[in-house]
Design an enzyme around this catalytic site. Sequence first.
Site, PDB file in Angstrom:
ATOM      1  N   LYS A 249       0.859  -1.187   0.000  1.00  0.00           N
ATOM      2  CA  LYS A 249       0.000   0.000   0.000  1.00  0.00           C
ATOM      3  C   LYS A 249       0.893   1.234   0.000  1.00  0.00           C
ATOM      4  O   LYS A 249       1.555   1.548   0.981  1.00  0.00           O
ATOM      5  CB  LYS A 249      -0.925   0.014   1.217  1.00  0.00           C
ATOM      6  CG  LYS A 249      -1.924   1.174   1.159  1.00  0.00           C
ATOM      7  CD  LYS A 249      -2.966   1.088   2.264  1.00  0.00           C
ATOM      8  CE  LYS A 249      -4.126   2.045   2.054  1.00  0.00           C
ATOM      9  NZ  LYS A 249      -3.784   3.433   1.874  1.00  0.00           N
ATOM     10  N   PHE A 335      -0.980  -0.174 -10.700  1.00  0.00           N
ATOM     11  CA  PHE A 335      -1.454  -1.471 -10.192  1.00  0.00           C
ATOM     12  C   PHE A 335      -2.651  -2.040 -10.931  1.00  0.00           C
ATOM     13  O   PHE A 335      -3.070  -3.151 -10.661  1.00  0.00           O
ATOM     14  CB  PHE A 335      -1.694  -1.447  -8.682  1.00  0.00           C
ATOM     15  CG  PHE A 335      -2.502  -0.282  -8.168  1.00  0.00           C
ATOM     16  CD1 PHE A 335      -3.848  -0.196  -8.422  1.00  0.00           C
ATOM     17  CD2 PHE A 335      -1.889   0.705  -7.421  1.00  0.00           C
ATOM     18  CE1 PHE A 335      -4.589   0.853  -7.933  1.00  0.00           C
ATOM     19  CE2 PHE A 335      -2.620   1.767  -6.924  1.00  0.00           C
ATOM     20  CZ  PHE A 335      -3.986   1.843  -7.183  1.00  0.00           C
ATOM     21  N   ARG A 411     -16.756   0.959  -2.929  1.00  0.00           N
ATOM     22  CA  ARG A 411     -15.902   0.419  -1.882  1.00  0.00           C
ATOM     23  C   ARG A 411     -16.423  -0.981  -1.606  1.00  0.00           C
ATOM     24  O   ARG A 411     -17.432  -1.160  -0.940  1.00  0.00           O
ATOM     25  CB  ARG A 411     -16.019   1.301  -0.641  1.00  0.00           C
ATOM     26  CG  ARG A 411     -14.919   1.123   0.356  1.00  0.00           C
ATOM     27  CD  ARG A 411     -15.079   2.071   1.514  1.00  0.00           C
ATOM     28  NE  ARG A 411     -14.723   3.448   1.216  1.00  0.00           N
ATOM     29  CZ  ARG A 411     -13.485   3.894   1.045  1.00  0.00           C
ATOM     30  NH1 ARG A 411     -12.476   3.066   1.137  1.00  0.00           N
ATOM     31  NH2 ARG A 411     -13.250   5.154   0.791  1.00  0.00           N
TER      32      ARG A 411
END
Length: 560
Positions: A249, A335, A411
């Site tokens: 992260k 990513f 999310r």
Amino acid sequence: MLFKDVAETLERISLEQSINKKVEIIGDLLRRAAPEEIDVVSRFVIGKPFPEWSGKELNVGWRTVLKAAVNVTGVDSGEIVKLFKRYGDTGSVVEAILEKRKPTLLSPVKPLTVLEVHEILEKIAGISGEGSFQGRVKLVEHMLVRASPIEAKYICRLLLGELRCGFNEGLLEHAIARAFDIDVKKIRKANMLLSDIGYVAKLSKLKPPKIEDVKIEFFRPVRFMLAEQAESIAEAWRYHSGRVAVECKYDGARVQVHKLGDKVKIFSRRMEDITDSLPEVVREIVDIEGEFIVDGEIVCWKNGPMPFQYLVRRLRRKTLSDELLETYPVKLFAFDILKVGGRDLIDEPYISRVKVLEKVLKGAWNVIEIAERKFPSSEEECTEIFENCTKRGFEGVLIKAIDSPYVPGRRERLWFKYKGEIGRHIHEFTLVIIAAEYGHGKRAGLLSDYVFAAWDRNREKLIPVGKAYTGLKDREIAYMTKRLKEIALYESGNRIYVKPKIVVDVAASEIQISPKYPLGYALRFPRIVRIRPDLSLEDVDTVEKIEKAFLRDVKFKSVS
Ligand code: AMP
């Protein structure tokens, strides 16, 4: 369509309690709008005159609006103060002032159309530099002389970005679906892909509707896929039965890079075009073969990650000197990939997208790297990867389901983020500042105390949930004072109310009962952890999250 139609409709929905009815009323308005104006009408009814990524901002404060109203009506400032005390909202004050305007003997003015108001707003957004204040006042006057009181009220609210009608983009998606008899899921998906509800409304109105097979378009940002917080590694691992990839992260700013021909655009998480702030990334992207849209994180980097604040400092600057570029060098860690050539990839599984990403970015690049990723074969290995990442200065890990599609704007539990055990009774929320107060002593003259708000359950209204005095350094407080004044809506005693624009991460040791706050409880000892210029209002938490934390606190206390 006349602007009067929009203003009267907004007034109607502001008085309407039923959500269903609000959706129906807006649906009717959209059906009446012509194809060439439906995009504008749609954006107006949610108080966002331009798509977020257009880079257009009105920069109009309450002073501009009131100055224009005074110039048009000749009302004195004492009267304005009185009206403010009564209404507490600039739009209503201007409406009241215009109601008192004496009728003129001149021939009646031509009513404003929706497209005319839009054109003037575009002009206002285009003003910059010296004399901007006067320029904006003139253009606002231009509208007010032709506006009825109710039109003036909504023009002002549009200018200030606060409609107060209890209507938001989610409801607008329903209204479009209803108006043109289209499944709301299709509208929602198109909006996530195109990030422009006005354009989505237009495509829905066309006959036959062009909303069915919307594809991602180059240079229109796609909403970012987000991650859910995991309480533990085990939670994420078990949820996906171990079919996961683990990525570092990176603690930076999320970006979406579009490349077509030799043109490159980079969008931030707030959908702003930040291409000009990242020249070294653009230079490398241009040299990569093919057409693509890549998702990743920009990080300040010198032999390893540098603190997030460095990146904020860099992105805040308008002009980039060589010295700045050297002091704060960046890297892009890519990513994910959403499109390559004419092929949309978002419905393909993560594992295939990653293979395409590696193919597209093959070769040795200096500023661009592919995010580090591993495929652990046990929960223990997952934990080892996490520990290794944090040891090297990363924030934590992302644990992603290898079969998962890219779900824009959501999310979901398809991606988990994990930053380690946070103390059970420390809570962290993403909130927005809605008011600020001047400090005392050393901080006199500085806006150093902030009132935070979270969304209500339906994401329609912002509810104050706490006030903080601490957490920021002096330099940050000075910056905040300047910024808060720029976005002020009105003042009341020691407090100024501001447009909800500054998003912050706030930590609180506890949630406590507090009758002073509308929810009946508030954050105890809140502390700003960091200012989040990379986030927008959509990212702000709802009161539900605070309620859950409150209940957890109660449970925690009753067992300890
Ligand atoms: P948060 O902002 O705390 O909700 O964490 C999610 C954010 O982490 C994303 O929006 C990205 O900006 C950032 N991030 C850093 N590294 C990655 C990664 N490898 N994959 C996805 N997001 C990442």
